[in-house]
Design a protein around this motif. Structure first.
Motif, PDB file in Angstrom:
ATOM      1  N   THR A   1      -3.775  27.013   7.740  1.00  0.00           N
ATOM      2  CA  THR A   1      -3.048  26.395   6.904  1.00  0.00           C
ATOM      3  C   THR A   1      -1.734  26.062   7.303  1.00  0.00           C
ATOM      4  N   ARG A   2      -1.077  26.945   7.883  1.00  0.00           N
ATOM      5  CA  ARG A   2       0.287  26.644   8.626  1.00  0.00           C
ATOM      6  C   ARG A   2       0.412  25.420   9.541  1.00  0.00           C
TER       7      ARG A   2
ATOM      8  N   LYS B   1      -1.769  23.438   9.479  1.00  0.00           N
ATOM      9  CA  LYS B   1      -2.093  22.175   8.846  1.00  0.00           C
ATOM     10  C   LYS B   1      -0.591  21.709   8.103  1.00  0.00           C
ATOM     11  N   HIS B   2      -0.032  22.619   7.761  1.00  0.00           N
ATOM     12  CA  HIS B   2       1.373  22.352   7.142  1.00  0.00           C
ATOM     13  C   HIS B   2       2.230  21.866   8.254  1.00  0.00           C
ATOM     14  N   ARG B   3       2.078  22.175   9.475  1.00  0.00           N
ATOM     15  CA  ARG B   3       3.008  21.801  10.475  1.00  0.00           C
ATOM     16  C   ARG B   3       2.578  20.491  10.864  1.00  0.00           C
TER      17      ARG B   3
ATOM     18  N   HIS C   1       4.641  17.301  10.799  1.00  0.00           N
ATOM     19  CA  HIS C   1       5.982  17.046  11.286  1.00  0.00           C
ATOM     20  C   HIS C   1       5.726  16.736  12.724  1.00  0.00           C
TER      21      HIS C   1
ATOM     22  N   PRO D   1       9.964  19.884  15.529  1.00  0.00           N
ATOM     23  CA  PRO D   1      11.418  19.177  15.370  1.00  0.00           C
ATOM     24  C   PRO D   1      12.600  20.062  15.634  1.00  0.00           C
TER      25      PRO D   1
ATOM     26  N   ILE E   1      16.646  21.242  14.784  1.00  0.00           N
ATOM     27  CA  ILE E   1      17.606  21.045  14.211  1.00  0.00           C
ATOM     28  C   ILE E   1      18.789  20.744  15.207  1.00  0.00           C
TER      29      ILE E   1
END
Lengths: 185, 803
Positions: free
Chosen positions: B679-680, B682-684, B687, B751, B753
């Motif tokens: 799930t993580r 997938k969440h990433r 991005h 990504p 910062i």
């Protein structure tokens, strides 16, 4: 001609408040004095949110509105956000030095839960980060990245939001939390 | 939100039947109360054997419901307790119960008062200001500084109370004609070098002669006892602090590394701040923290390549090559330092026996300047530390600085002790004390002067040149603080006033360094975090090194013909044996039994320390095990809840088709992944540029979405009506439950910062104009900050609490 604090707060009431909060009787009277300075007249009276936000200790706090909404017993209607004396006392008790970590974590969770759904989703985290860093701190993209990272770390059940258990699991690892989640009145 | 939780708790209360209507009177009421009391008896008897009211009120106070509900609960509990007491024919709360209750309240009030007393608002305010400007890593160094200050305060109190004051109240300074007519005889000259009338004052060892003092106070025994007491106390404090930090950090570093960013960010706001300036500083601090934590995470994950040496020479790519280059350059650097130490040794020998005031100050000045210049000279050599792991790079550089400084200082002091043999000077302790005193004063004056000049010149120069100030070098700050502290730990037996002098100097230097950080330096771009535990280990090592050196001098050389131990014989610790022999015979026999066994005392002390250390490690591991158990329980609970939600059985036949479907359709690796990780990922995938598992993730994503609404969409969410995707997701959960080794996470390009003004406008490093706090215009700088990381990295500490 107003009544003094000791007349409004009788011994039994003080005893009751002392048992139910983390304050001593003297501190409760002091809190009541501060409440009256904001405009509160009696125990049954309630103050509007903008009156409470005049409190010096809350004025510059970026979470001041959320704090008032969380502790207010009026959740909707005209009086939404209004603070009675008991709400005010409760607020100060939770933010006092004597309050335990669990109590503070519980209220921190509610403060960060901007939409009030009982979970901290990505929007709540981004709003929290915006309050923490100020409007000129991080860009929206950066806030989103940090919120994603927090969710990735702390979201154990994979529902893209933090429940109280997950939040408490995260916040309890911060040794400074009890000292910083404090308002000295 | 508050209402929702309160209503739930109210419902739970109702279920438990805790609504008891108070009051007495009718028999019906009494009957009800008896029943209520009986129901509550089991819960009350489960509490500790204290008084019922106190424990109930603790539970009420810590309840997370609103105050008005807590009041209600309190009334109910009192009524229930009264009813029970009445039913059992005893008083509501006996004398003992009330006493304990009042004691508990008084303890709470005392705890609150003590907290206010020791919270040091002036230090806390400074630390907050530093953290908001330079980040948590730099402020952590100042926390260490504050800890050392408190330690020195303890030293100063012990020495002042038991040695300095008794001597100061009963004696007068002796005349000293050695420096008469020279600058050293003046007040300033004497203060700078410990000459003139200062040499024979309470400043130095030689003045502490038991004469008038002996009648009422055993000064030699007190002197020796304070040395031993402060030695052991400091060691205990350092070991205890180390153990406490280890216990606090072991979970943080072992188990919960995954929640580091969340913990730091969500607990970062300080609600004690009430001013606008403080709030703005706090915003700045939180912003820096978010960026630091996120970039550190990326650095740990991505293992960025080592930048080119001096921006020109490419760094070696192989591990052996980088190690060889690093070691070679380090040896060259240490060789240079060794040559400098030899030069200092030769200079000392040539100046030995000099009577000139200014020439006698030359060697301490050179030693102090060397200690200051070593980190500066090492700066260009750090480019050759080419280990890939940034933490090892930082540790290597700090260790090299430490070894170089210790080498120069050790050479200086060793030469001095060697030159001043007992035959050369009757009072070698005072002479050594003078030398150490000069080192302390020169160190303070030299560093403070440099700092003040820096504070005055750098902001102006940066304004004129339109450049940002140099970045804070926390490693150099730590080595400087360790050097100053080592001087104190070696010097205090010879200069009893040294702890008090260090306190005053320490306060001045704390605020000057704070001003430099706030107004004359930039925050470090790349922060490499150390735990406070690591810094405490380095401090403990410094202490042991210094104490060993001091013990070597004190316990191997016979006392000179001055000071409190001139009559004790060949060793100063014989003073204790003399007093014991003069005293009670039982004590003498016990003393002989313990101390004539050779190394009995040091061995016993070492055993105590070992037991202390093992106790802390054991407690830390126990805490870790409890946390792991809690985490496992919670995972099992979450898994069961998820299964209940999906209403899926774990029959193997049901899983097989799902596994087969996943192997055919997803195309991912056969090794099972946890649902959480999927799930993580997938969440990433939203991005990440590399959507390696995107197809698989999308399957899981859709499966997860369906599973959430499974009950509504699929009419109750029965096992037979679930979609294949949901089955895939559930099968992954089931597979993860039986998998022992989770698959290794692949490093992905994530990504970043950038510490840039705008992520879209191009990589322009953010520079804060230290004078105005505004973002400076740095459009003339074209390179992004990552290229500048070679000269920009520094070491730091985690944002854990103060010592």
């Amino acid at each position: 001609m107003g009544c003094s604090s000791s007349q409004l707060l009788d011994a039994e009431t003080l005893e009751e408040y002392q048992d139910c909060t983390f304050f001593t009787k003297r501190e409760i009277i002091h809190v009541f004095e501060r409440y009256r300075q904001l405009g509160g007249k009696s125990l049954e009276d309630s103050l509007a949110m903008n009156q409470v936000l005049d409190l010096v200790e809350l004025k510059e706090n970026p979470f001041k509105e959320r704090i008032c909404l969380v502790f207010s017993q009026f959740t909707d209607g005209e009086k939404k956000g209004h603070i009675s004396f008991e709400d005010f006392l409760d607020m100060m008790s939770v933010f006092s030095e004597g309050a335990t970590r669990d109590v503070k974590a519980s209220y921190a969770f509610r403060i960060y839960d901007f939409d009030g759904d009982g979970y901290l989703d990505k929007k709540d985290l981004m709003d929290t980060i915006e309050c923490l860093c100020g409007k000129d701190g991080l860009s929206e993209y950066e806030r989103e990245l940090v919120a994603d990272k927090i969710l990735e770390e702390a979201d154990l059940d994979g529902d893209h939001r933090l429940s109280y258990v997950e939040f408490e699991h995260v916040i309890s690892r911060a040794p400074d939390f009890v000292n910083t989640f404090r308002i000295r009145i | 939100m508050t209402g929702t939780l309160d209503v739930k708790q109210q419902q739970q209360q109702r279920k438990r039947g805790s609504h008891v209507s108070p009051g007495r009177g009718s028999s019906h009421h009494r009957h009800e109360l008896l029943h209520a009391a009986a129901r509550r008896r089991s819960s009350i008897h489960n509490l500790n054997n204290l008084n019922t009211l106190q424990r109930q009120h603790v539970l009420i106070k810590e309840g997370k419901m609103a105050l008005r509900y807590r009041k209600k609960r309190r009334r109910q509990s009192i009524a229930a307790a009264e009813a029970e007491a009445e039913a059992e024919g005893r008083p509501f709360l006996g004398c003992f119960g009330w006493t304990m209750y009042k004691l508990a309240v008084a303890r709470q009030q005392l705890g609150a008062a003590v907290n206010v007393f020791i919270s040091h608002p002036w230090v806390a305010g400074s630390l907050r200001a530093i953290a908001s400007k330079a980040g948590s890593a730099v402020s952590s160094f100042f926390e260490l500084y504050a800890f050392l200050f408190k330690l020195n305060l303890l030293f100063a109190v012990c020495w002042s109370c038991f040695v300095v004051l008794p001597m100061a109240l009963t004696s007068v300074s002796e005349e000293n004609n050695e420096d008469e007519g020279t600058f050293g005889d003046t007040v300033l000259g004497g203060l700078l070098a410990g000459t003139g009338s200062f040499k024979t004052s309470i400043l130095f060892y030689g003045h502490y002669v038991s004469g008038d003092v002996q009648r009422n106070y055993d000064l030699p025994l007190a002197y020796f006892s304070v040395i031993i007491f402060t030695f052991f106390l400091t060691l205990l404090i350092l070991v205890y602090t180390l153990g406490r930090l280890h216990r606090r950090n072991v979970i943080y570093h072992t188990l919960y590394q995954e929640t580091r960013i969340g913990t730091q960010v969500l607990a970062s706001w300080d609600h004690t701040i009430t001013t606008r300036a403080g709030t703005e500083r706090q915003h700045s601090r939180c912003t820096l923290l978010c960026k630091e934590m996120y970039n550190e995470y990326l650095r740990r994950r991505n293992r960025q390549d080592v930048p080119p040496i001096w921006g020109i020479i490419p760094a070696p790519t192989s591990t052996v090559g980088s190690f060889a280059l690093t070691v070679l350059v380090t040896l060259v650097f240490l060789g240079g330092v060794g040559a400098g130490a030899y030069f200092l040794h030769v200079l000392q020998e040539s100046e030995a026996g000099t009577t000139s005031y200014w020439r006698s100050l030359l060697t301490p000045f050179v030693c102090t300047a060397s200690a200051w210049i070593i980190p500066v000279v090492q700066q260009p050599f750090r480019a050759f530390t080419t280990f890939k792991n940034s933490l090892i790079r930082m540790w290597w550089d700090v260790t090299v600085m430490f070894v170089a400084t210790a080498g120069v200082f050790g050479t200086y002091l060793g030469t001095f002790v060697f030159l001043y043999t007992p035959n050369t000077d009757a009072c070698w302790e005072t002479r050594l004390g003078q030398e150490l005193y000069r080192l302390v004063i020169f160190d303070a004056v030299f560093r403070t002067t440099i700092d003040i000049l820096w504070l005055a010149a750098v902001p102006l120069a940066c304004r004129f040149l339109k450049r940002s100030p140099p970045r804070v070098n926390v490693g150099a700050l730590f080595v400087g603080a360790a050097y100053s502290q080592a001087l104190l730990w070696i010097g205090f037996p010879f200069v009893p006033l040294l702890p008090a002098i260090s306190l005053g100097l320490g306060i001045v230097r704390f605020y000057i360094k704070q001003a430099i950080v706030l107004y004359a330096s930039s925050h470090p771009y790349t922060v490499i975090r150390l735990s406070q535990e690591s810094y405490m280990k380095a401090t403990l090592f410094t202490y042991l090194f210094s104490t060993a050196f001091g013990c070597l001098i004190i316990f191997t050389r016979p006392p000179g013909d001055c000071g409190p131990f001139q009559l004790t014989g060949s060793r100063i610790y014989h003073i204790v044996k003399q007093r014991v022999d003069d005293g009670d015979s039982t004590v003498a026999r016990g003393w002989d039994y313990v101390f004539l066994r050779g190394a009995a005392v040091p061995v016993i002390f070492a055993l105590i320390l070992a037991v202390l250390y093992l106790t802390y490690r054991h407690r830390a591991k126990r805490l870790l095990v409890e946390e792991m158990k809690y985490a496992l329980d919670r995972e099992q609970d979450d898994f069961r809840k998820l299964l209940r939600k999906k209403r899926v059985t774990t029959h193997p036949a049901h899983l097989h088709p799902a596994l087969a479907h996943r192997a055919d359709g997803a195309g991912s690796s056969a090794s099972p992944h946890s649902h959480r990780r999927t799930t993580r990922r997938k969440h990433r995938s939203h991005h990440s540029r590399h959507s390696h598992h995107s197809r698989h993730s999308r399957h899981s994503h859709h499966g997860h979405d369906h599973s959430k609404h499974g009950a509504s969409k699929y009419g109750g969410g029965r096992a037979t009506s679930l979609s294949p995707a949901t089955t895939v997701a559930v099968s992954e959960i089931a597979a993860s439950a039986i998998t022992e080794e989770p698959a290794r996470q692949e490093h992905k390009a994530l990504p970043t910062i950038e510490l840039t003004a705008s992520s879209e406008a191009g990589a322009v490093p953010i520079e804060l104009d230290n004078m105005t706090g505004q973002v400076a215009d740095n459009s003339h700088q074209q390179q992004p900050y990552t290229d500048d990381a070679q000269s920009a990295y520094t070491c730091g500490l985690s944002t854990s609490t103060a010592f």
